[in-house]
Design an enzyme around this catalytic site. Sequence first.
Site, short mmCIF file in Angstrom:
data_model
loop_
_atom_site.label_atom_id
_atom_site.label_comp_id
_atom_site.label_asym_id
_atom_site.label_seq_id
_atom_site.Cartn_x
_atom_site.Cartn_y
_atom_site.Cartn_z
CD GLU A 196 -1.16 0.88 3.56
OE1 GLU A 196 -2.38 0.92 3.35
OE2 GLU A 196 -0.62 1.39 4.55
CG ASN A 197 2.76 2.88 2.69
OD1 ASN A 197 2.67 2.14 3.66
ND2 ASN A 197 2.04 3.98 2.58
CG HIS A 223 -2.68 -2.03 7.24
ND1 HIS A 223 -1.39 -2.21 6.81
CD2 HIS A 223 -2.92 -0.70 7.13
CE1 HIS A 223 -0.88 -1.05 6.43
NE2 HIS A 223 -1.79 -0.12 6.63
CG HIS A 250 -0.81 1.07 9.87
ND1 HIS A 250 -1.04 1.87 8.77
CD2 HIS A 250 -1.13 1.84 10.95
CE1 HIS A 250 -1.49 3.05 9.16
NE2 HIS A 250 -1.54 3.06 10.47
CG HIS A 270 -1.77 4.90 2.95
ND1 HIS A 270 -2.22 6.21 2.91
CD2 HIS A 270 -1.04 4.78 4.10
CE1 HIS A 270 -1.77 6.85 3.99
NE2 HIS A 270 -1.08 6.01 4.72
#
Length: 259
Positions: free
Chosen positions: A35-36, A149, A174, A64
Amino acid sequence: MIGDLIGRPGREALERVLPALKDERGIDFVTANGENVAGGMGLTASTADAMRKAGVDVITSGNHIWDKREMYAQLEHDDHILRPHNYGSDGVPGRGWGIFHTADGTEVAVLNFQGRTYMTPIENPFTEFDRLIDEAGEPLPPIRLVDFHCELTSEKNAFGIYLDGRASVVVGTHTHVPTADERIMPKGTAYQSDLGMVGPIHSVIGFDPATVIPRFLNGLPTRFEVGSGPVMFNSLLADIDRRTGRALGVERVQREVEV
């Protein structure tokens, strides 16, 4: 199971470490939180494709995953990218779990959930896990990998204990900082509160300190930029009994990578 990839440095470290690591340790199946990976916030089709080509079987995510609008359509047709299951299904694209296969055909269920404390107040992950297990058309395969997460260590810890004996592995993501509490719980579930990140070592959870520290000095908003320099690759390696789904062994695997 690999922690949150942070931007280009995280992706490049994955590409350099994972293929050799799979050969070295005889790894059958890989998940990674993506997600990043797109500039530090979100995921794109191209960065997801790069992760898959590097050897990731399933990409998990968190809050995200919604940062890049192109992913909304991508989530609808790419079964190998998951979003947290407890966002529900009412107008929410994608899916939060799936059944996949290792090279020899062994079934593996991967489930993605998100915590609620200090995060978006979505559905309860505890009861949503129960509902998923109870209402699945067929029993899930014995091997079940869970990415939770979540912000709070206590919530992660509680979720892991709640799932003990019903999942093979429960890991937290996370917070980007690895915890040293990897273990096999009494009913056979491997657990770690947070995998940590695949991101620059000399950073603030993956981001350039020069873009983060001012927030702590004066409270004014800043635009975070991905850090640079050597990267720490953080992951958890679990050995699982294919028949029972119980964890037989668990080990943190870390590599420092120059990118």
